[in-house]
Design an enzyme around this catalytic site. Structure first.
Site, PDB file in Angstrom:
ATOM      1  N   LYS A  44       0.717  -1.217   0.138  1.00 46.69           N
ATOM      2  CA  LYS A  44       0.197   0.030  -0.074  1.00 46.69           C
ATOM      3  C   LYS A  44       0.999   1.236  -0.039  1.00 46.69           C
ATOM      4  O   LYS A  44       1.867   1.403   0.809  1.00 46.69           O
ATOM      5  CB  LYS A  44      -1.069  -0.126   1.040  1.00 46.69           C
ATOM      6  CG  LYS A  44      -2.236   1.151   1.367  1.00 46.69           C
ATOM      7  CD  LYS A  44      -3.161   0.778   2.355  1.00 46.69           C
ATOM      8  CE  LYS A  44      -4.262   1.521   2.026  1.00 46.69           C
ATOM      9  NZ  LYS A  44      -5.479   1.338   3.089  1.00 46.69           N
ATOM     10  N   ARG A  77     -25.048  -1.224   8.061  1.00 45.10           N
ATOM     11  CA  ARG A  77     -24.876  -2.662   7.847  1.00 45.10           C
ATOM     12  C   ARG A  77     -25.190  -3.475   8.871  1.00 45.10           C
ATOM     13  O   ARG A  77     -25.338  -4.757   8.858  1.00 45.10           O
ATOM     14  CB  ARG A  77     -23.420  -2.935   7.424  1.00 45.10           C
ATOM     15  CG  ARG A  77     -23.157  -1.862   6.396  1.00 45.10           C
ATOM     16  CD  ARG A  77     -21.527  -2.237   5.933  1.00 45.10           C
ATOM     17  NE  ARG A  77     -21.525  -3.527   5.024  1.00 45.10           N
ATOM     18  CZ  ARG A  77     -20.563  -3.905   4.405  1.00 45.10           C
ATOM     19  NH1 ARG A  77     -19.505  -3.274   4.535  1.00 45.10           N
ATOM     20  NH2 ARG A  77     -20.362  -4.570   3.586  1.00 45.10           N
ATOM     21  N   GLU A  95     -19.002  -5.200  10.645  1.00 44.32           N
ATOM     22  CA  GLU A  95     -20.031  -4.290  11.791  1.00 44.32           C
ATOM     23  C   GLU A  95     -21.059  -4.967  12.471  1.00 44.32           C
ATOM     24  O   GLU A  95     -21.213  -4.812  13.400  1.00 44.32           O
ATOM     25  CB  GLU A  95     -20.522  -3.189  10.723  1.00 44.32           C
ATOM     26  CG  GLU A  95     -19.733  -2.072  10.258  1.00 44.32           C
ATOM     27  CD  GLU A  95     -18.618  -2.600   9.046  1.00 44.32           C
ATOM     28  OE1 GLU A  95     -18.202  -1.358   8.798  1.00 44.32           O
ATOM     29  OE2 GLU A  95     -19.212  -3.699   8.502  1.00 44.32           O
TER      30      GLU A  95
END
Length: 620
Positions: free
Chosen positions: A279, A392, A364
């Site tokens: 990344k 969610r 979540e």
């Protein structure tokens, strides 16, 4: 420049393979230069440059389909599909989205913005392809952080049974937004395999099956193989459930990636290619601080330092400080987040109270039910999740927390309009979906001090309670108005007659501006800080209806099911002598753009509200 030769989809196929490293470097320089001006997702895109190039070389777009999980790493994909000019208006109102959008290009096969969805969507595209008799390739690209989401495993469970080609690329950079946590991350770190193993396995099975005792021998070999691979090749879970595993593969070797993608296209089952990337690759500051450059504000290219210096504390900072104070006073306070300790302000809490901090990854639903279990166990959990991600976990909030009336605090960050990330990230539904749940209680602070007071009130409250607060600098006005927080009670800030503005949370600041405009135009106007959206202060509404002609409930939430509707329903039900003019976001998705521009466009800016009230008064 090589990048200038790419004007439309599939132009990359004209580039000489020896020039791929130069093209990758040019793409990185382009992205760094553009994002340093507009802001955007930098680290994830820099890490996926060669992977995206390889996909465009090995596939034939738009016939073939790429489904990007979340989609925040699709900038190179946009570059390679003829959208280079769009980067000057990236994430600006009316400009190019920072996420895949089907309306933007026929090469964007699926609109995304939330995590762990790409395998399910790709699987749907595969089944649709087969039913329609097509033979195009479908590739779902998912990050290792997204594999902590349960939905990904539900999709993998179905994909494993397929006898048709479907390619999943696991882009493994050991990061989600913050550093990955949990067993999945450890599992991926331990994976070591070789193409030789896979080739031998397939060749032996094919040869044995053609013999007289094929099936029996295959069963015996499989038992031996299962024992050996646990010793020699740890972590072959994907193979065990029926998914062909290829990798790990160097995610920055274009030619190597092209070869393995082409190999995967020949398989008649689900294939997972494990790609190792870095990344932020190619830009020192992003390599060193990948979390900081996940979603970057405009920055100086030389140093990586943001151009806009932070001057005031934001609501996340206030929440962070209050959490430390609560934990110092109460040893039963614990904090839960879903892969966002930095974004939700819990990084400091984690440092001071590591044994009372839980990062569950991008999960979540699990975060909420886990909090319910903590509450049943005698602790006082605080679940810190962005508004757009909390939706969610609706079922878990309803069944696991509210049904049992458990003392769980929901700290809902980024509530309301968030701007540049657009439809998938606007936090404009939480008041509506939380209001529909029995036992839930909802507050919204007008300023930074009230957020602190509400957190303390929430700790002492014995039941589910949510506090929603916006992104950005914390409002520090109205410091002199700090009445104690009481359940279901609003706060009168200015009391007159004529017009009564009932403002929810962030809209109190806007209501102050509206009131100034109304006063200047000669209207008397009261301002009430609603504080609670559930339960609303019915007595305050009744009282205001007796002394005002017009009640104006104001909220940064969609109109359906939220505060304004509750006020309207009360006035209608009790036949109160006042008109109601709700101010809310229309029941529609709000695109990306500057928040001030968006507020004006959808009618909740101070100017738009003043004009709406004046029209109502003139018509009345």
């Amino acid at each position: 420049m090589l990048l200038e030769q790419i004007q439309q989809t599939n132009d990359i196929k004209k580039i000489n393979p020896k020039d791929y490293p130069q093209l990758a470097e040019e793409i990185r320089r382009f992205l760094i230069g553009k994002i340093s001006v507009t802001g955007g997702h930098l680290g994830s895109n820099l890490g996926a440059v060669e992977l995206t190039m390889a996909l465009h070389i090995a596939l034939n777009l738009p016939e073939d389909k790429i489904v990007w999980d979340v989609g925040h790493q699709s900038y190179t994909h946009k570059l390679l599909t003829g959208r280079r000019e769009g980067f000057d208006q990236l994430r600006k109102y009316g400009g190019m989205s920072g996420f895949p959008k089907r309306k933007e290009s026929d090469c964007d096969s699926f609109d995304t913005g939330h995590s762990s969805t790409s395998i399910s969507a790709g699987l749907g595209l595969v089944r649709a392809r087969d039913i329609r008799g097509k033979d195009n390739t479908v590739v779902s690209v998912i990050g290792d952080g997204a594999l902590t989401g349960g939905m990904a495993y539900e999709a993998l469970n179905n994909a494993a049974r397929m006898e048709t080609n479907f390619i999943i690329i696991l882009n493994d950079n050991n990061m989600s937004i913050s550093e990955n946590v949990g067993g999945v991350s450890k599992y991926l770190n331990n994976i070591r395999t070789s193409n030789a193993y896979l080739d031998i396995k397939d060749n032996i099975y094919d040869a044995i099956r053609n013999t007289r005792y094929g099936d029996g021998v295959v069963t015996g070999v499989r038992r031996v193989k299962n024992s050996l691979k646990q010793l020699v090749i740890p972590g072959m879970w994907f193979e065990d459930i029926g998914i062909t595993y290829l990798g790990p593969v160097d995610g920055h070797d274009v030619n190597g990636l092209v070869r393995v993608i082409r190999e995967a296209k020949r398989r008649k089952n689900c294939v997972l290619i494990h790609v190792m990337t870095q990344k932020g690759k190619g830009y020192g500051p992003a390599e060193k601080h990948p979390a900081r450059f996940h979603g970057a504000e405009p920055f100086d290219v030389e140093t990586g330092i943001p151009l806009k210096k932070k001057t005031k504390a934001n609501y996340t900072d206030i929440f962070s400080t209050v959490m430390l104070k609560l934990a110092a006073r109460h040893d039963d306070v614990v904090a839960i987040t879903a892969a966002m300790p930095d974004g939700t302000g819990l990084k400091r809490f984690r440092s001071v109270y590591p044994e009372r901090f839980f990062d569950v990854g991008i999960a979540e639903e699990h975060a909420v039910t886990f909090a319910a279990g903590l509450a049943v166990g005698g602790l006082h959990p605080v679940v810190a999740i962005y508004s757009s991600f909390l939706q969610r976990a609706y079922d878990q909030i309803l069944h696991d927390v509210c049904l049992q009336n458990l003392p769980v605090i929901f700290a809902i960050d980024r509530a309301g309009l968030v701007g540049s990330d657009g439809e998938t990230h606007q936090g404009i539904f939480d008041l509506s979906f939380l209001s529909s749940i029995p036992n839930m209680h909802i507050m919204a602070p007008k300023n930074k001090w009230e957020l602190s007071d509400m957190m303390k009130f929430a700790y002492g409250f014995q039941g589910p309670i949510a506090i929603r607060y916006p992104r950005g600098e914390a409002f520090d006005g109205l410091a002199q108005y700090r009445q104690p927080v009481q359940l279901g009670k609003s706060e009168i800030i200015f009391e007159e007659s004529g017009i009564a503005l009932f403002a929810v949370g962030s809209m109190v600041k806007t209501a102050l501006e509206v009131r100034e405009r109304l006063k200047a135009a000669g209207y008397a106007c009261s301002l009430i800080n609603a504080r609670f959206v559930k339960p609303i202060d019915e007595e305050a509404v009744r009282s205001a209806a007796q002394t005002h002609d017009l009640l104006v409930p104001m909220e940064e939430n969609v109109a359906s099911g939220a505060f304004g509707e509750k006020v309207e329903e009360l006035v209608y039900r009790e036949k109160l002598p006042a008109r109601v003019l709700p101010v809310a976001i229309p029941d529609e998705y709000v695109e990306h753009g500057n928040v001030d521009i968006l507020k004006q466009e959808i009618g909740i800016s101070a100017d738009a509200i003043f004009e709406k009230i004046e029209r109502e008064l003139l018509q009345g």
